[in-house]
Scaffold this active site. Structure first.
Site, PDB file in Angstrom:
ATOM      1  N   TYR A  77      27.375  42.585  20.630  1.00 43.92           N
ATOM      2  CA  TYR A  77      25.933  42.692  20.423  1.00 43.92           C
ATOM      3  C   TYR A  77      25.226  41.503  21.058  1.00 43.92           C
ATOM      4  O   TYR A  77      25.707  40.367  20.992  1.00 43.92           O
ATOM      5  CB  TYR A  77      25.606  42.754  18.925  1.00 43.92           C
ATOM      6  CG  TYR A  77      25.959  44.085  18.294  1.00 43.92           C
ATOM      7  CD1 TYR A  77      25.116  45.177  18.438  1.00 43.92           C
ATOM      8  CD2 TYR A  77      27.139  44.245  17.574  1.00 43.92           C
ATOM      9  CE1 TYR A  77      25.434  46.404  17.870  1.00 43.92           C
ATOM     10  CE2 TYR A  77      27.468  45.470  17.002  1.00 43.92           C
ATOM     11  CZ  TYR A  77      26.611  46.541  17.157  1.00 43.92           C
ATOM     12  OH  TYR A  77      26.932  47.759  16.599  1.00 43.92           O
ATOM     13  N   GLN A  79      21.957  51.931  17.998  1.00 44.51           N
ATOM     14  CA  GLN A  79      22.431  53.249  17.620  1.00 44.51           C
ATOM     15  C   GLN A  79      21.414  54.278  18.075  1.00 44.51           C
ATOM     16  O   GLN A  79      20.297  53.918  18.451  1.00 44.51           O
ATOM     17  CB  GLN A  79      22.658  53.319  16.119  1.00 44.51           C
ATOM     18  CG  GLN A  79      23.791  52.450  15.652  1.00 44.51           C
ATOM     19  CD  GLN A  79      24.090  52.624  14.165  1.00 44.51           C
ATOM     20  OE1 GLN A  79      23.549  53.483  13.486  1.00 44.51           O
ATOM     21  NE2 GLN A  79      24.949  51.768  13.656  1.00 44.51           N
ATOM     22  N   GLU A 128      30.495  49.795  20.728  1.00 45.22           N
ATOM     23  CA  GLU A 128      29.286  49.264  20.081  1.00 45.22           C
ATOM     24  C   GLU A 128      28.724  48.165  20.971  1.00 45.22           C
ATOM     25  O   GLU A 128      29.399  47.163  21.216  1.00 45.22           O
ATOM     26  CB  GLU A 128      29.571  48.718  18.671  1.00 45.22           C
ATOM     27  CG  GLU A 128      29.864  49.797  17.634  1.00 45.22           C
ATOM     28  CD  GLU A 128      29.921  49.260  16.205  1.00 45.22           C
ATOM     29  OE1 GLU A 128      29.190  48.294  15.893  1.00 45.22           O
ATOM     30  OE2 GLU A 128      30.714  49.812  15.415  1.00 45.22           O
ATOM     31  N   ASN A 183      38.008  50.776  12.525  1.00 45.71           N
ATOM     32  CA  ASN A 183      36.774  50.197  13.049  1.00 45.71           C
ATOM     33  C   ASN A 183      36.642  48.773  12.551  1.00 45.71           C
ATOM     34  O   ASN A 183      36.749  48.525  11.352  1.00 45.71           O
ATOM     35  CB  ASN A 183      35.562  51.011  12.582  1.00 45.71           C
ATOM     36  CG  ASN A 183      34.259  50.254  12.789  1.00 45.71           C
ATOM     37  OD1 ASN A 183      33.758  50.161  13.900  1.00 45.71           O
ATOM     38  ND2 ASN A 183      33.730  49.673  11.721  1.00 45.71           N
ATOM     39  N   GLU A 184      36.435  47.847  13.476  1.00 42.81           N
ATOM     40  CA  GLU A 184      36.228  46.435  13.116  1.00 42.81           C
ATOM     41  C   GLU A 184      37.186  45.998  12.014  1.00 42.81           C
ATOM     42  O   GLU A 184      36.787  45.420  11.002  1.00 42.81           O
ATOM     43  CB  GLU A 184      34.768  46.189  12.727  1.00 42.81           C
ATOM     44  CG  GLU A 184      33.813  46.417  13.894  1.00 42.81           C
ATOM     45  CD  GLU A 184      32.392  45.906  13.646  1.00 42.81           C
ATOM     46  OE1 GLU A 184      32.105  45.453  12.513  1.00 42.81           O
ATOM     47  OE2 GLU A 184      31.581  45.967  14.583  1.00 42.81           O
ATOM     48  N   GLU A 189      25.475  56.202  12.930  1.00 42.42           N
ATOM     49  CA  GLU A 189      26.119  55.765  11.691  1.00 42.42           C
ATOM     50  C   GLU A 189      25.215  56.110  10.517  1.00 42.42           C
ATOM     51  O   GLU A 189      24.000  56.196  10.645  1.00 42.42           O
ATOM     52  CB  GLU A 189      26.373  54.253  11.727  1.00 42.42           C
ATOM     53  CG  GLU A 189      27.111  53.723  10.511  1.00 42.42           C
ATOM     54  CD  GLU A 189      27.555  52.275  10.669  1.00 42.42           C
ATOM     55  OE1 GLU A 189      28.222  51.750   9.756  1.00 42.42           O
ATOM     56  OE2 GLU A 189      27.236  51.659  11.713  1.00 42.42           O
TER      57      GLU A 189
END
Length: 508
Positions: free
Chosen positions: A257, A363, A314, A190-191, A43
């Site tokens: 996460y 990432q 992710e 995305n999200e 990103e």
């Protein structure tokens, strides 16, 4: 009395060993572990793209057309199968036409999500896709739904993939690319429950249907924005919105996460921690398997044939930023703890390879749980890098189903499985990866293989301390080394898995 104590001791030892067993079930090898499960995410965030991947052709850092030569070589060695770009939240404000054409004519953009920095768009569509070709990885592009339009999305797809005579094809050729790129994976949004527009799920499902219906090719693998963590309501709502139209999505994304504290405010240090944070991190990362099962159950309800796959695009650890680093750059170190997180997650994803077709750790360089760190001319391969390299034997291999019985790792009244494992077969070689979450003890495990093998070899990723990490200008503390494994006997193999380690055993 001494004899009695000795007998009890022996019985306890036998009992302890017996409860740690791994049985391979190779009768049917019908599931392939897609190599894309070992994917990565890049990103426009901090120094992931600029400095991490791209330094420009005029840099005194050795480069290939502006791409760091050391990073290119490291990615090739790692066999990076797929790379997601340009975000992440950045994708929700990214307008692709700003990043094409002569660099001096490209407008600047303020990265409102990550640090408020201004960037010059010198790394755009051509630079990313050419980089993917250079390192031999599949691109996975995130379409801007949050602040974009259907027309903008359709034109981007046409610009990249079309060989027909059209305005976008002509524009691509004018910008120096005659032949189209082959891009299979497209994330539409995305999200969208957060930085991607703060949308209600039923509202987003309708928008997704609109976008997807205009991105028509049957060759595309289109991904609908799925939930965060265990948010089953989001999954239920978006799939209900696709009811009767599930062919419009080939994948459903999941973001999760691992936070040691479970608190987005104070997430804990990436380097300074004790056993309490070690345990909490590994406990919290193991939650992902429960989330996977719950979301797959909902997917089965709306897609009973299982055509839609889960895309964990992710995942990884998220700690407080390193002291002295910029706000919003998400720089953290990477220790033995992160190696275990990576090994545990990859074992989980492997074992669900019938329904998980891709995963992307966040990432790839300099941000969150990265495999590479850079600073000026220097580059470091993190413990997570070495896990991915050791585990890449599973890429496109046939999953071997397993039965794993493991003791628990207990800490202050809580417990988690001490061992995780997965197994595969490729080109006549059986590969087994095992993690030991217990930081204090070696754990014996009896592997029931059904057959004897002529050749047995082992590798290990570990460190002396759970806080060990690899740093600039210093010898590596965490890396892949040989691991001694005994011979198989009567279809069994006994292994002692060292504390806080991940191992690979290969049999042929």
């Amino acid at each position: 009395m001494k004899t009695t104590i000795l007998i009890i001791s022996l019985l306890l030892t036998v009992s302890l060993s017996a409860q740690n067993t791994l049985e391979l079930k190779p009768d049917t090898l019908t599931v392939k572990i897609n190599k894309e499960i070992y994917g990565h995410f890049s990103e426009h965030l901090g120094t992931c793209i600029y400095e991490g991947i791209y330094v420009g052709e005029d840099s005194d850092i050795p480069n290939i057309n502006g791409y760091r030569k050391d990073v290119v070589e490291a990615f090739k060695e790692l066999k990076v199968p797929v790379l997601r770009w340009p975000g992440g939240c950045f994708a929700d404000t990214y307008h692709w036409k700003d990043g094409i054409g002569p660099k001096e004519d490209r407008p600047s953009i303020v990265n409102v999500f990550w640090g408020g920095v201004t960037e010059d768009n010198s790394f755009g569509t051509h630079e990313f896709l050419n980089f993917c070709e250079l390192v031999g990885t599949e691109p996975y592009l995130s379409i801007n739904v949050g602040s974009g339009t259907v027309q903008e999305a359709v034109e981007w797809v046409e610009y990249i993939t079309s060989s027909n005579k059209s305005p976008m094809t002509d524009l691509r050729k004018k910008n120096g690319r005659k032949n189209p790129w082959n891009v299979k994976y497209w994330g539409i949004g995305n999200e969208n429950w957060g930085c991607g527009g703060d949308m209600a799920p039923d509202y987003y499902a309708n928008i997704y249907r609109n976008y997807s219906s205009y991105i028509r090719s049957n060759n595309y693998h289109k991904v609908i924005c799925g939930p965060s963590g265990g948010d089953t309501k989001w999954t239920e709502s978006i799939l209900k919105g696709l009811e009767g139209k599930t062919h419009l999505a080939q994948g459903v994304s999941l973001h999760y996460y691992t936070l040691p504290t479970g608190d987005w405010g104070s997430k804990g240090s990436s380097t300074e921690f004790k056993e309490d944070m070690w345990f909490a991190t590994l406990r919290n990362t193991m939650y992902v398997e429960d989330f996977i099962k719950k979301h797959l159950a909902i997917m089965d309800k709306y897609d009973p044939e299982g055509k839609m796959k889960l895309i964990v695009d992710e995942w990884g650890t998220w700690y407080d930023k390193l002291p002295g680093t910029k706000e919003g750059f998400l720089q953290q170190q990477n220790t033995v703890r992160d190696a275990l997180v990576a090994g545990i997650n990859l074992n989980i994803f492997n074992n669900h390879a019938d329904r998980i077709s891709m995963a992307n750790i966040a990432q790839i360089v300099n941000v969150l749980q990265s495999v590479i760190l850079t600073k000026g001319h220097e580059m470091v391969k993190t413990p997570t890098y070495h896990i991915f390299k050791m585990y890449n034997v599973h890429q496109d291999a046939n999953l071997i189903p397993i039965d794993l019985e493991t003791e628990n790792y207990e800490y202050k009244g809580e417990s988690i499985p001490a061992l995780t494992a997965s197994a595969s077969e490729k080109d006549g070689i059986v590969s087994i990866t095992i993690t030991n979450a217990n930081p204090n003890k070696e754990i014996p495990i009896d592997c029931q293989l059904r057959n004897d093998f002529k050749s047995v070899s082992g590798k290990i990723v570990a460190g002396k301390e759970i806080t060990d990490f690899n740093d600039f200008g210093k010898e590596e503390k965490v890396y892949i080394s040989d691991f001694t494994v005994g011979k198989t006997k009567n279809g069994e193999l006994k292994i002692e898995v060292p504390a806080h380690s991940a191992i690979l055993v290969q049999l042929q």
